[in-house]
Design an enzyme around this catalytic site. Structure first.
Site, PDB file in Angstrom:
ATOM      1  CD  GLU A 132       1.948   8.086  -3.391  1.00  0.00           C
ATOM      2  OE1 GLU A 132       1.035   8.868  -3.658  1.00  0.00           O
ATOM      3  OE2 GLU A 132       3.150   8.372  -3.579  1.00  0.00           O
ATOM      4  CG  HIS A 168      -1.652  13.585  -2.217  1.00  0.00           C
ATOM      5  ND1 HIS A 168      -1.781  12.573  -3.136  1.00  0.00           N
ATOM      6  CD2 HIS A 168      -0.311  13.669  -1.951  1.00  0.00           C
ATOM      7  CE1 HIS A 168      -0.580  12.054  -3.398  1.00  0.00           C
ATOM      8  NE2 HIS A 168       0.326  12.707  -2.710  1.00  0.00           N
ATOM      9  CG  HIS A 210       1.842   9.672   0.724  1.00  0.00           C
ATOM     10  ND1 HIS A 210       3.196   9.858   0.816  1.00  0.00           N
ATOM     11  CD2 HIS A 210       1.470  10.231  -0.446  1.00  0.00           C
ATOM     12  CE1 HIS A 210       3.620  10.514  -0.255  1.00  0.00           C
ATOM     13  NE2 HIS A 210       2.586  10.752  -1.041  1.00  0.00           N
ATOM     14  CB  SER A 211       3.775   4.240   4.622  1.00  0.00           C
ATOM     15  OG  SER A 211       2.826   4.284   5.660  1.00  0.00           O
ATOM     16  CE1 TYR A 212       6.126  10.379   2.396  1.00  0.00           C
ATOM     17  CE2 TYR A 212       8.146  10.507   1.119  1.00  0.00           C
ATOM     18  CZ  TYR A 212       6.913  11.019   1.457  1.00  0.00           C
ATOM     19  OH  TYR A 212       6.474  12.173   0.871  1.00  0.00           O
ATOM     20  NE  ARG A 239       1.607  16.878  -8.460  1.00  0.00           N
ATOM     21  CZ  ARG A 239       2.390  15.970  -7.867  1.00  0.00           C
ATOM     22  NH1 ARG A 239       2.321  14.707  -8.206  1.00  0.00           N
ATOM     23  NH2 ARG A 239       3.243  16.340  -6.926  1.00  0.00           N
ATOM     24  CG  ASP A 256       6.128  11.998  -7.993  1.00  0.00           C
ATOM     25  OD1 ASP A 256       5.200  11.259  -7.598  1.00  0.00           O
ATOM     26  OD2 ASP A 256       6.230  13.190  -7.671  1.00  0.00           O
TER      27      ASP A 256
HETATM   28  C1  FUC Z   1       3.640  11.949  -3.873  1.00  0.00           C
HETATM   29  C2  FUC Z   1       4.030  12.614  -5.118  1.00  0.00           C
HETATM   30  C3  FUC Z   1       4.220  14.022  -5.060  1.00  0.00           C
HETATM   31  C4  FUC Z   1       4.397  14.711  -3.776  1.00  0.00           C
HETATM   32  C5  FUC Z   1       3.859  13.994  -2.584  1.00  0.00           C
HETATM   33  C6  FUC Z   1       4.384  14.369  -1.276  1.00  0.00           C
HETATM   34  O1  FUC Z   1       2.501  11.192  -3.967  1.00  0.00           O
HETATM   35  O2  FUC Z   1       3.272  12.258  -6.233  1.00  0.00           O
HETATM   36  O3  FUC Z   1       4.998  14.544  -6.081  1.00  0.00           O
HETATM   37  O4  FUC Z   1       5.619  15.224  -3.595  1.00  0.00           O
HETATM   38  O5  FUC Z   1       3.645  12.685  -2.708  1.00  0.00           O
END
Ligand code: FUC
Length: 348
Positions: free
Chosen positions: A313, A105, A179-181, A80, A252
């Protein structure tokens, strides 16, 4: 090593390519030229069962919106930027706000939403895809024409290496990530509450209740942010500590690495006994535990719910844009931007 390519036609007639890299041990990584999105990572559990360890949509079309940034490349600045503006060399830049008054992002139609030029390569013990693109001066408000080249490489030791290269023709800010989960239970069988995480970090970036850095760093010591000797994500979910509550009960936050260990992050899932080890040259990372992931999204192996994945990340800290003393996102004109993060998978 093996590489497969497949064309996908969306209902709006847009065409995407899906690449699948497969190594000699059977590990597979699939990704799209759209947003460089990693859709699947298949690795074995303790019994050799190959399962997916990332969140992905059931229908490709859903990646067009993808408000949670599943698997995507993030840039120009991951995280952010408060108030959607910054000053660089005395000049004020305004960026599009896409989360309240803040810029998240890289803004709308950022690295996660464009079709990248791609090239594949294959060698004896590794294969990969390179994503290239020029982000033009002024794109999403950022200065400089930035030439980017990002490579996903899979090798025969079950390493997925992400290499980011960039160059700008003006001073600018740049810090990219993926941004992989991750969810090591396999095929999203369980949430990540019981995943045990180890992080080489004794400091993290304090946030306000809008998830904006306050300008202070806090010690992890004595808090549920101290992952140096391993702890479960559940600790932060159940915690009454304000920092966890600001994040929607969980994490987060940007962790600053001590770089005291050769590996910066270790993620372990007891049931499947899968372990993922992250090594990076980056100064820190945001760990997001999908606290605010809405239920009901149609994912490959079921529906979404909070705490279904963990994002690691690796990046510099956007707090540096407005405050002194944080890992810097500044990239000087003509300087080489080069950074690498590897994800190693094994069973323990
Ligand atoms: C992350 C977080 C955020 C957000 C996003 C989808 O990097 O820092 O809060 O929800 O991804």
């Amino acid at each position: 090593m093996q590489i497969n390519q497949e064309e996908i036609t969306l209902s709006n007639q847009q065409k995407w390519t899906r690449f699948t890299l497969k190594n000699d041990l059977g590990m597979e990584v699939s990704c799209l030229d759209f947003g460089g999105i990693i859709t699947d990572i298949l690795v074995p559990d303790i019994n050799g069962k190959m399962e997916n360890v990332v969140i992905g949509y059931q229908n490709e079309e859903d990646y067009l919106d993808n408000p949670n940034y599943f698997g995507a490349l993030i840039g120009r600045v991951a995280g952010r930027i408060a108030g959607s503006s910054f000053t660089l060399e005395g000049k004020k830049y305004r960026l599009p706000a896409n989360e309240g008054s803040n810029h998240l992002h890289g803004g709308p139609n950022a690295f996660n939403k464009v079709i990248w030029e791609t090239a594949v390569f294959e060698e004896d013990n590794q294969a990969g895809v390179t994503f290239s693109r020029q982000s033009n001066d002024g794109e999403n408000g950022y200065p400089g024409n930035v030439k980017m080249q990002i490579t996903y490489t899979l090798d025969n030791q079950n390493n997925l290496v992400v290499t980011y290269r960039g160059k700008s023709d003006q001073d600018t800010f740049l810090t990219t990530t993926n941004h992989s989960y991750f969810n090591l239970s396999g095929d999203l069988k369980n949430g990540i509450q019981e995943h045990k995480i180890t992080i080489d970090s004794s400091q993290f970036v304090e946030l306000d209740n809008n998830l904006i850095p306050t300008g202070r760093k806090l010690a992890t010591e004595g808090t549920v942010f101290d992952f140096r000797h391993g702890r479960q994500i559940r600790d932060g979910i159940d915690s009454t500590y304000e920092q966890n509550q600001f994040a929607g009960n969980g994490y987060d936050h940007y962790f600053i690495f001590d770089h005291h260990q050769p590996e910066q992050v270790i993620v372990f899932d007891e049931k499947s006994r899968r372990q993922m080890t992250v090594k990076t040259d980056q100064p820190g990372m945001v760990m997001y535990t999908s606290n605010t992931l809405k239920p009901g999204l149609n994912l490959k192996e079921g529906n979404s719910q909070p705490y279904l994945g963990i994002c690691l990340e690796t990046q510099a800290s956007p707090a540096s844009i407005h405050h002194e003393g944080f890992p810097s996102c500044f990239l000087a004109k003509d300087e080489d931007y080069f950074t690498q993060t590897s994800f190693h998978f094994e069973v323990k």
